[in-house]
Design a protein around this motif. Sequence first.
Motif, PDB file in Angstrom:
ATOM      1  N   GLN A  47       0.787  -1.194  -0.027  1.00  0.00           N
ATOM      2  CA  GLN A  47      -0.117  -0.101   0.045  1.00  0.00           C
ATOM      3  C   GLN A  47       0.825   1.107  -0.021  1.00  0.00           C
ATOM      4  N   ARG A  49       1.461   4.860   1.014  1.00  0.00           N
ATOM      5  CA  ARG A  49       1.131   6.107   1.853  1.00  0.00           C
ATOM      6  C   ARG A  49       1.666   7.357   1.495  1.00  0.00           C
ATOM      7  N   THR A  99      -4.597   8.995   6.159  1.00  0.00           N
ATOM      8  CA  THR A  99      -5.613   8.100   6.356  1.00  0.00           C
ATOM      9  C   THR A  99      -6.165   7.262   5.286  1.00  0.00           C
ATOM     10  N   ALA A 100      -5.584   7.564   4.361  1.00  0.00           N
ATOM     11  CA  ALA A 100      -6.071   6.629   3.253  1.00  0.00           C
ATOM     12  C   ALA A 100      -4.511   6.086   2.615  1.00  0.00           C
ATOM     13  N   GLU A 101      -4.851   4.965   1.965  1.00  0.00           N
ATOM     14  CA  GLU A 101      -4.039   4.283   1.184  1.00  0.00           C
ATOM     15  C   GLU A 101      -4.418   4.137  -0.372  1.00  0.00           C
ATOM     16  N   THR A 102      -3.263   3.659  -1.183  1.00  0.00           N
ATOM     17  CA  THR A 102      -3.386   3.330  -2.593  1.00  0.00           C
ATOM     18  C   THR A 102      -2.997   1.966  -2.524  1.00  0.00           C
ATOM     19  N   ASP A 103      -3.688   1.208  -3.201  1.00  0.00           N
ATOM     20  CA  ASP A 103      -3.520  -0.203  -3.425  1.00  0.00           C
ATOM     21  C   ASP A 103      -2.479  -0.452  -4.606  1.00  0.00           C
ATOM     22  N   PRO A 126      -4.585   7.912  11.747  1.00  0.00           N
ATOM     23  CA  PRO A 126      -4.767   6.887  10.715  1.00  0.00           C
ATOM     24  C   PRO A 126      -4.965   5.187  11.406  1.00  0.00           C
ATOM     25  N   ARG A 127      -5.718   4.879  10.649  1.00  0.00           N
ATOM     26  CA  ARG A 127      -6.095   3.179  11.100  1.00  0.00           C
ATOM     27  C   ARG A 127      -5.007   2.638  11.477  1.00  0.00           C
TER      28      ARG A 127
END
Length: 79
Positions: free
Chosen positions: A19, A21, A27-31, A70-71
């Motif tokens: 992922q 970052r 807080t969002a990630e890109t696969d 962040p999660r």
Amino acid sequence: VTRPFCGDCDRTRLTADGQIRSCLFATAETDLRTLLLSGAGDEQIAERWREAMWGKPAGHDIGGTLFERPRRPMSAIGG
Ligand code: SF4
């Protein structure tokens, strides 16, 4: 944190599970993993990474009202 340098930051991180970052506090990630496993070429991978970085947040806002934890914290993505 006490002396933010986010305005000059070009940091990007690829986690062990693939992922992207764009910020340690994003807080969002890109696969990227799915793309890698699909046999995508270098240019496709680079384009996905560029797209992720265009969404880089302006900063962490720690101590501000907009900060969202962040999660997966930093320790879970490699520090
Ligand atoms: S909080 Fe994000 S933008 Fe700021 S320095 Fe850290 S990684 Fe860079």
